[in-house]
Design a protein around this motif. Sequence first.
Motif, PDB file in Angstrom:
ATOM      1  N   UNK A  31       0.831  -1.208   0.000  1.00 15.94           N
ATOM      2  CA  UNK A  31       0.000   0.000   0.000  1.00 15.94           C
ATOM      3  C   UNK A  31       0.862   1.253   0.000  1.00 15.94           C
ATOM      4  N   UNK A  32       1.917   1.272   0.806  1.00 13.87           N
ATOM      5  CA  UNK A  32       2.795   2.436   0.871  1.00 13.87           C
ATOM      6  C   UNK A  32       3.478   2.686  -0.469  1.00 13.87           C
ATOM      7  N   UNK A  33       3.888   1.630  -1.141  1.00 15.73           N
ATOM      8  CA  UNK A  33       4.518   1.775  -2.450  1.00 15.73           C
ATOM      9  C   UNK A  33       3.522   2.332  -3.458  1.00 15.73           C
ATOM     10  N   UNK A  34       2.294   1.774  -3.458  1.00 18.69           N
ATOM     11  CA  UNK A  34       1.274   2.225  -4.402  1.00 18.69           C
ATOM     12  C   UNK A  34       0.862   3.673  -4.154  1.00 18.69           C
ATOM     13  N   UNK A  35       0.843   4.070  -2.874  1.00 17.08           N
ATOM     14  CA  UNK A  35       0.425   5.432  -2.523  1.00 17.08           C
ATOM     15  C   UNK A  35       1.571   6.427  -2.560  1.00 17.08           C
ATOM     16  N   UNK A  36       2.796   5.939  -2.811  1.00 15.10           N
ATOM     17  CA  UNK A  36       3.945   6.822  -2.866  1.00 15.10           C
ATOM     18  C   UNK A  36       4.349   7.367  -1.511  1.00 15.10           C
ATOM     19  N   UNK A  37       4.131   6.588  -0.457  1.00 13.25           N
ATOM     20  CA  UNK A  37       4.434   7.017   0.903  1.00 13.25           C
ATOM     21  C   UNK A  37       5.811   6.482   1.296  1.00 13.25           C
ATOM     22  N   UNK A  38       6.682   7.358   1.748  1.00 12.55           N
ATOM     23  CA  UNK A  38       8.005   6.948   2.168  1.00 12.55           C
ATOM     24  C   UNK A  38       7.991   6.281   3.529  1.00 12.55           C
ATOM     25  N   UNK A  39       9.049   5.534   3.818  1.00 16.80           N
ATOM     26  CA  UNK A  39       9.110   4.808   5.084  1.00 16.80           C
ATOM     27  C   UNK A  39       9.156   5.760   6.275  1.00 16.80           C
ATOM     28  N   UNK A  40       9.893   6.861   6.161  1.00 18.11           N
ATOM     29  CA  UNK A  40       9.964   7.810   7.274  1.00 18.11           C
ATOM     30  C   UNK A  40       8.582   8.351   7.616  1.00 18.11           C
ATOM     31  N   UNK A  41       7.834   8.728   6.595  1.00 21.77           N
ATOM     32  CA  UNK A  41       6.483   9.247   6.821  1.00 21.77           C
ATOM     33  C   UNK A  41       5.600   8.189   7.467  1.00 21.77           C
ATOM     34  N   UNK A  42       5.733   6.952   7.014  1.00 16.50           N
ATOM     35  CA  UNK A  42       4.923   5.867   7.567  1.00 16.50           C
ATOM     36  C   UNK A  42       5.184   5.685   9.057  1.00 16.50           C
ATOM     37  N   UNK A  43       6.460   5.691   9.425  1.00 17.42           N
ATOM     38  CA  UNK A  43       6.800   5.446  10.817  1.00 17.42           C
ATOM     39  C   UNK A  43       6.408   6.616  11.713  1.00 17.42           C
ATOM     40  N   UNK A  44       6.569   7.837  11.222  1.00 20.68           N
ATOM     41  CA  UNK A  44       6.204   8.993  12.033  1.00 20.68           C
ATOM     42  C   UNK A  44       4.702   9.058  12.289  1.00 20.68           C
ATOM     43  N   UNK A  45       3.906   8.478  11.390  1.00 21.23           N
ATOM     44  CA  UNK A  45       2.447   8.548  11.529  1.00 21.23           C
ATOM     45  C   UNK A  45       1.837   7.200  11.871  1.00 21.23           C
ATOM     46  N   UNK A  46       2.668   6.258  12.326  1.00 20.48           N
ATOM     47  CA  UNK A  46       2.202   4.886  12.532  1.00 20.48           C
ATOM     48  C   UNK A  46       1.078   4.782  13.554  1.00 20.48           C
ATOM     49  N   UNK A  47       1.049   5.669  14.536  1.00 20.49           N
ATOM     50  CA  UNK A  47       0.011   5.585  15.565  1.00 20.49           C
ATOM     51  C   UNK A  47      -1.351   6.001  15.017  1.00 20.49           C
ATOM     52  N   UNK A  48      -1.367   6.945  14.085  1.00 17.68           N
ATOM     53  CA  UNK A  48      -2.629   7.459  13.570  1.00 17.68           C
ATOM     54  C   UNK A  48      -3.072   6.794  12.271  1.00 17.68           C
ATOM     55  N   UNK A  49      -2.113   6.376  11.457  1.00 17.38           N
ATOM     56  CA  UNK A  49      -2.425   5.894  10.109  1.00 17.38           C
ATOM     57  C   UNK A  49      -1.950   4.464   9.939  1.00 17.38           C
ATOM     58  N   UNK A  50      -2.842   3.581   9.523  1.00 24.30           N
ATOM     59  CA  UNK A  50      -2.481   2.187   9.272  1.00 24.30           C
ATOM     60  C   UNK A  50      -1.561   2.112   8.060  1.00 24.30           C
ATOM     61  N   UNK A  51      -0.667   1.138   8.075  1.00 21.00           N
ATOM     62  CA  UNK A  51       0.320   1.032   7.003  1.00 21.00           C
ATOM     63  C   UNK A  51      -0.188   0.190   5.843  1.00 21.00           C
ATOM     64  N   UNK A  52      -1.506   0.006   5.785  1.00 19.54           N
ATOM     65  CA  UNK A  52      -2.103  -0.685   4.662  1.00 19.54           C
ATOM     66  C   UNK A  52      -3.041  -1.784   5.106  1.00 19.54           C
TER      67      UNK A  52
END
Length: 263
Positions: free
Chosen positions: A176-197
């Motif tokens: 999902x992160x690859x398809x949405x163009x979301x970088x790993x840093x952004x994913x980890x910083x928002x992991x509590x609020x946003x599911x990683x897919x």
Amino acid sequence: MSPPHVVRMELDTFSVVDRPALATWFGDVFTDLLAPLCPASVSELVAVARGYQPSDTTPWGPPGYARLLLSSGDFTLQSWSAALSDLPSFLRVQLVQLDSQGLPLVDGGWCAEILLKDDPSFPHQIVVTAARSLFGGWISHVVQQKWLAAFRSGATLARACGGWITLDRVGVRTAHEVAAGVGLDESLFTAAEVARGPHWATLLGPRQVAALGGVQQVCASAPCHAVEDLGGGRILLQLTEHLDDVPPDALNELVKFLRPVLH
């Protein structure tokens, strides 16, 4: 070293983790999930190695990362506790097939590993992976339940803010992160609020559950084979009965349900 198609279990958490309890959990994961997969005696596995320095001939990992490789002779609760105490920022235990010179066998080899990354700037990441080839082409229901059981206990122990189990072809970022163009840093910083897919097993943390309407709402309406309230505001969604049988329609329904908490 591992084929691109692996079974991957990941937990993300911002909480302070009970290190002795985490050491026990790691030991159970190794014993119950990974050791039975290895088609070789543990004496053939990588021995303890400290002070790793990467080079062109031994590209074990990124510069600056310590790597601890354990064989069964050193795999005890005491060694785990010491390792977690001595290497608080990075711990990797890898079972890997070696060639005649003691180097990792890349072509036709096998690999399974447990990784703990504890960077103060990011949440803890606990990752367990195993090459799918180790399962002999079929991941039985019994084995799947063992991975789910480890996932549940780990999520509770680490008070995880999110996590997942899937058959992963992507790597450190989810499909999902690859398809949405979301970088790993952004994913980890928002992991509590946003599911990683959306995944076969998706752990929703307290903030994500709240954003979806709360525990009762999620338990009543999630379009999944099984929905489990783990307590503490955490819910585990199991999309289908079998890990390697996830129809596109089922995944699409889960995407729609999770949309408020997806990138």
